[in-house]
Design an enzyme around this catalytic site. Structure first.
Site, short mmCIF file in Angstrom:
data_model
loop_
_atom_site.label_atom_id
_atom_site.label_comp_id
_atom_site.label_asym_id
_atom_site.label_seq_id
_atom_site.Cartn_x
_atom_site.Cartn_y
_atom_site.Cartn_z
N TYR A 84 1.70 -2.23 -12.13
CA TYR A 84 0.35 -2.23 -12.69
C TYR A 84 0.34 -1.66 -14.11
CZ TYR A 84 -0.39 -3.09 -7.76
OH TYR A 84 -0.32 -3.63 -6.50
N TYR A 107 -8.36 4.72 -13.75
CA TYR A 107 -8.39 5.44 -12.46
C TYR A 107 -8.19 6.95 -12.64
CZ TYR A 107 -6.70 0.73 -11.22
OH TYR A 107 -6.49 -0.62 -11.12
N CYS A 118 -10.07 2.38 -30.14
CA CYS A 118 -11.29 3.09 -30.52
C CYS A 118 -12.19 3.37 -29.32
CB CYS A 118 -12.04 2.28 -31.57
SG CYS A 118 -10.96 1.91 -32.94
N GLY A 132 0.75 -1.25 0.00
CA GLY A 132 0.00 0.00 0.00
C GLY A 132 0.78 1.29 0.00
N GLU A 172 3.73 -6.72 2.22
CA GLU A 172 3.43 -7.17 0.85
C GLU A 172 3.50 -5.99 -0.13
OE1 GLU A 172 -0.58 -8.60 1.20
OE2 GLU A 172 -0.06 -10.25 2.53
N PRO A 173 4.63 -5.33 -0.22
CA PRO A 173 4.69 -4.16 -1.10
C PRO A 173 4.75 -4.56 -2.57
CG PRO A 173 6.86 -4.61 -0.21
CD PRO A 173 5.92 -5.59 0.43
#
Ligand code: LLP
Length: 414
Positions: free
Chosen positions: A369, A315, A341, A238, A272-273
Site C-alpha cells: 500500500y 490512516y 501543500c 488481513g 488472499e494475503p
C-alpha cells in the site's frame, strides 16, 4: 532478511541503499525479492498437505515484477479490477489461480475474467450474481462462484480498513448469503464452489478471523445438509505486520488454528494475503532537502510526500523512519514532512533522528500500500521502483516524467 543495517548503513540484500539512491534518484521504492519470497514461503509451509491456493492480493503492490516473482513461487492472485487481471496476465500469472473480489465488477470485467478462465468470482451481492449469470449465459459458460459473507465481526483495526462489520459495504450478511446460495444453485450458468470472507487489514489478533471462520463453517454444514456442497473456503487476507511494536499472529500459528477448526471437512483453503507478503519487503528512500526550525517544531523537509506514500496522512499510520547512514549531527526530534501543500502531508512526527541536509532516509514497511496508492497530486511524477535480487538492482518501474503526466490532456480549441 531483506533490509539490514551493517555498520549503521542500510543494505537492501547485498546493496548499500545510498548507492541505490545515487543510481536511481529519490524518492524511490526499493524491494527485496528474497524478503517477499520468504514471506510467501511461510504460507506454503504452513499449508503443506492441504488442498490450497495462496492468492496474493494484487492491490498491495501490483508492479508486474512483484507479481512475476510471486507467480514463479506458486502464488495465485486476488484481483479487484480488470486492470489487476491484465497485470497478472502480463506478469505471466496463471488465470486459473485468480480469484476476483470487489463490490463493483462491471459486465466487461466479468466477460474478460470468464474468457481467460479465472478460478472464482467472489460475489458480493444478489444484484451482482444476476449480472454474472447473464454474462456467463452470453458466453455459454458456467461462472465459478464463491459468495462473500459479511460475518459482522469487529476486526479491531482502523475503521477505514475494517470490512467485516454489518455496516460496511462488503459481502452479504449470513442469512442473506444462505438465501443467495440457494438461489445460485438454480442458476444455469453459475457454479457454486466456495464461501469467502475478508474482515479487514492489519489484524493483530486472530480471534476475529477465527470467529468469522466459525460462521463460515456453520454455513458449510447447513448447506451440506441441504445438499449444497461447498468445495473451498477463502478466508481473505488481513494478517498484520510489525511496523512498530505490534505483535501480529505468526502465519504458521494462524493457519494451524484454521486447519484445526476445519476438522475432517473436505474443504480446500484459499488465502488472499497482501500486506504480510510485501510490507516489510520494501522501503521508500527519500532525501532531506532542507531543515527548518519554527517556534513549534523542527521540520525535516524531504522529497517524498503524501502523494508518494499516503498511509501516514490517511490512516495516521506510524511507519519507522531511519537514516540510511550515520552522520555527526546531534539527534533531536523532527517532523518529517514533504513538499505537498497540505498540513496533512507528513511521513512521521516527533522522530528522534540525527539529520543534516542531504541525509538519506528510509521509510520502512513501505512495500505494501505504498507506490500503489500514490498519485500525481501537485503534478508530482510518481517515484521509481527498484527490485533488489542479491547484489543486483533491477529498475522495475521508471520514474514518471512531467511529459507522462501531461500526456492525454488537451487544451480547448482556439
Ligand atoms: N482480500 C480482500 C478482499 C481485500 O479487500 C484485501 C485488502 C485483501 C485481501 C488483502 O488484505 P491484507 O492481507 O493486505 O491485509 N490501504 C490500506 C489497506 C487496505 C486493504 C484493502 N483490502 C492500508 O494501507 O493500510
Amino acid at each position: 532478511m531483506g533490509f539490514t543495517y551493517r555498520n549503521e548503513r542500510l543494505f537492501a540484500e547485498e546493496l548499500d541503499c545510498e548507492a541505490i539512491a545515487e543510481e536511481y534518484g529519490t524518492p524511490c521504492y526499493v524491494y527485496s525479492r528474497a524478503a517477499m519470497e520468504a514471506a510467501l514461503a511461510q504460507y506454503h509451509q504452513a499449508l503443506k498437505g492441504c488442498e490450497y491456493l495462496v492468492c496474493y492480493a494484487v492491490k498491495a503492490n501490483s508492479n508486474i515484477a512483484v507479481l512475476d516473482t510471486l507467480a514463479r513461487c506458486g502464488a495465485g492472485f486476488d484481483i479487484v479490477s480488470v486492470g489487476e487481471l491484465e497485470r497478472v496476465l502480463a506478469a505471466g500469472g496463471d488465470p486459473g489461480k485468480v480469484v476476483f473480489s470487489g463490490v463493483v465488477k462491471r459486465p466487461d470485467e466479468m466477460r474478460r475474467a470468464l474468457q481467460v478462465g479465472i478460478r472464482c468470482f467472489n460475489v458480493e451481492s444478489a444484484a451482482e450474481l444476476e449480472v454474472l449469470q447473464s454474462v456467463a449465459a452470453e458466453l455459454n459458460v458456467r461462472a465459478p462462484v464463491s459468495v462473500r459473507v459479511n460475518p459482522d465481526v469487529d476486526a479491531g483495526t482502523h475503521p477505514y480498513i475494517s470490512t467485516g462489520l454489518r455496516e460496511n459495504k462488503f459481502g452479504v450478511a449470513t442469512d442473506a448469503a444462505m438465501a443467495l446460495l440457494r438461489r445460485a444453485t438454480t442458476m444455469e450458468n453459475i457454479h457454486i464452489t466456495g464461501l469467502d470472507c475478508h474482515i479487514g487489514s492489519q489484524l493483530v489478533d486472530m480471534s476475529p478471523l477465527l470467529d468469522a471462520l466459525q460462521q463460515l463453517l456453520l454455513m458449510v454444514d447447513a448447506l451440506q445438509a441441504e445438499g449444497i456442497h461447498i468445495r473451498h473456503l477463502d478466508l481473505g487476507g488481513g494478517i498484520g505486520v510489525r511496523y512498530r511494536d505490534e505483535e501480529p499472529p505468526a502465519v504458521a500459528d494462524y493457519i494451524a488454528a484454521v486447519r484445526e477448526a476445519l476438522g475432517d471437512r473436505d474443504l480446500g483453503l484459499v488465502f488472499e494475503p497482501g500486506r504480510s507478503i510485501v510490507a516489510n519487503a520494501g522501503v521508500l528512500l527519500t532525501r532531506v532537502h532542507y531543515l527548518k526550525e519554527t517556534d513549534a517544531h523542527s521540520f525535516a523537509l524531504v522529497d517524498a510526500a503524501m502523494n508518494d506514500f499516503i498511509r501516514p496522512a490517511l490512516y495516521q499510520a506510524w511507519v519507522d523512519i531511519q537514516a540510511t547512514s550515520p552522520n555527526d549531527a546531534e539527534p533531536r526530534l523532527w517532523n518529517i514532512v514533504g513538499p505537498v501543500c497540505e498540513t496533512g502531508d507528513f511521513l512521521g512526527k516527533d522522530r528522534e533522528l540525527a539529520l543534516a541536509s542531504g541525509t538519506l532516509l528510509a521509510i520502512h514497511g513501505a512495500g505494501a500500500y505504498g507506490f500503489v496508492m500514490s498519485s500525481n497530486y501537485n503534478t508530482r511524477p510518481r517515484a521509481a521502483e527498484v527490485m533488489i535480487d542479491g547484489n543486483k538492482p533491477y529498475l522495475i518501474r521508471e520514474r514518471e516524467t512531467i511529459g507522462d503526466l501531461l500526456r492525454g490532456e488537451h487544451r480547448l480549441p482556439q
